[in-house]
Scaffold this active site. Structure first.
Site: not given
Ligand SMILES: *[C@@H]1O[C@H](CO)[C@@H](O)[C@H](O)[C@H]1NC(C)=O
Length: 417
Positions: A210, A305
């Site tokens: 991320e 995720e």
């Protein structure tokens, strides 16, 4: 063995041709055989979150017992001092997961674990973090191998933080790309490569979790991905890169001639008021539409995720002492939120405590997401276990019958049409 490897490479090559990958014939000559058939088999995995990188909402008890200044692993170590932090972390590392978790993960039909770890555990710098998790990562990889699971090692925290989230190790400013931080990130990845790329269980290495693309120079991010890929390209691991919040269809031009890339995207429907306002049918539709997007690009794409949550009510999900957007109590960095619904029911702490309607919604939402993500290359749930967030607890959700079994039944259920 040689024949098997050749077969795997041929399958991967056919898959990439079928997807009209942009790689030229020249680059595929040296394509390395992988240990997991990303083009054929679906990734069905769980993250082992909150183990080697602390997160207040995954293990609130660890933070409740620490000074109020401890809001992430960095300030946990800083506020307790290295000796005390090390002794508490060592106790956590050696108990939060055991080999039995890996046996259950396999038993529930999963084929991969994604294991987050921070740079400070691999190639430490002069800062408050303490070391020791890396030895436990070695044990974890061994346990995965013992039970026939593949591992994706995920660099989750880079020097100076790549996203400012507590789960990068340090909440607050995004300082990654400044100073030596990118070079030091590559050093950590090269050490992971040297120590793990030859391990049969390690099928993939993720370059960085991320990175906050909208607030970083994307040319720098792409160059880092290119260099990171170059350092790993002669190994037999897949090289995973996160979409940097730029969307799964924005990477089609990137990666020409770069073999064995896997694009990782994270799908949550709880971090903005639009998503939080949706009813269950819209949550399901949003997930199904996203699966179509994943399948429409030219990369192997996984949802690395996601969870069963449709609110952000789990305690400290947005950070220690930060409230929820859902009930209007969110308050961080001058941002507020408005009331959408009550968190009192929604923050019930266990799967066993969910009522019938909640169970039905979670069950359908999980089924839809699995069906959606398997239109792409698969999925990795966040997370296997935690202390008090039922919608994020794959183990208990499975044991309560809220995860489809066998896992392959989701895709054939027709829930995404
Ligand atoms: C998970 O299950 C265990 C065993 O029943 C229980 O102690 C724990 O509180 C549960 N956690 C959640 C979040 O459901």
């Amino acid at each position: 063995m040689g024949v098997l490897r050749f077969a795997a490479a041929a399958v991967a090559l056919l898959a990439s041709v079928g997807e009209a990958a942009p790689s030229s014939p020249v680059s595929t000559v040296n394509k390395r055989a992988l240990k997991f058939d990303f083009g054929g088999e679906k990734v069905r995995g769980v993250n082992l979150g909150g183990w080697f990188v602390l997160e207040p909402w995954i293990t609130p008890s660890i933070f409740e017992n620490a000074p109020a200044a401890a809001v992430d692993e960095y300030t946990f170590c800083e506020s307790l001092g290295k000796d005390e932090a090390k002794s508490r972390l060592e106790a956590h590392w050696s108990s939060f997961y055991t080999e039995n978790d890996f046996a259950l993960i396999k038993q529930y039909g999963l084929n991969m674990v994604r294991i987050p770890i921070g740079y400070w555990s691999i190639t430490p710098l002069d800062d408050p973090y303490v070391q020791g998790a890396y030895e436990h990562l070695k044990t974890a990889v061994q346990w995965a191998g013992n039970h026939g699971l593949k591992v994706m090692i995920d660099l989750h925290g880079a020097p100076r933080s790549q996203n400012g989230f507590d789960n990068s190790g340090r909440r607050g400013a995004i300082g990654w790309t400044q100073g030596e931080s990118v070079e030091n990130t590559k050093k950590a990845l090269n050490k992971i490569r040297d120590d793990f790329a030859n391990n049969d269980a390690v099928a993939a290495i993720e370059l960085l979790n991320e990175p906050m693309g909208p607030q970083l120079n994307m040319d720098t991010v792409r160059q880092f991905y290119y260099d990171g890929w170059g350092n790993l390209r002669t190994t037999n691991v897949a090289i995973v890169f996160h979409d940097a919040f730029e969307g799964v269809t924005s990477w089609n031009e990137f990666g020409a001639g770069m073999d064995n890339l896997v694009l990782d995207t994270h799908h949550y429907e709880v971090f903005d008021s639009g998503a939080l306002s949706m009813g269950i049918n819209d949550h399901i539709k949003t997930a199904c539409d996203f699966g179509n997007q994943m399948a429409s690009n030219n990369k192997w794409t996984i949802a690395g995720e996601w969870s069963g949550a449709s609110t952000d009510c789990a305690k400290w999900l947005n950070g220690r002492d930060v409230g929820a957007r859902y009930d209007g109590s969110f308050n961080k960095d001058g941002q507020g939120s408005y009331y959408i619904g009550d968190c009192a029911r929604k923050s019930v702490g266990t799967v066993a405590g969910l009522n019938e309607a909640e169970r039905n919604n979670i069950q359908n939402f999980i089924k839809a997401q699995i069906a959606a993500f398997e239109k792409g290359a698969g999925w990795i749930f966040w997370t296997w276990k935690n202390e008090a967030a039922p919608e994020w607890h794959f183990q208990n959700l499975t044991e309560a019958g809220l995860v489809p079994q066998p896992l392959s039944s989701a895709a054939s259920s027709g829930i995404c049409g």
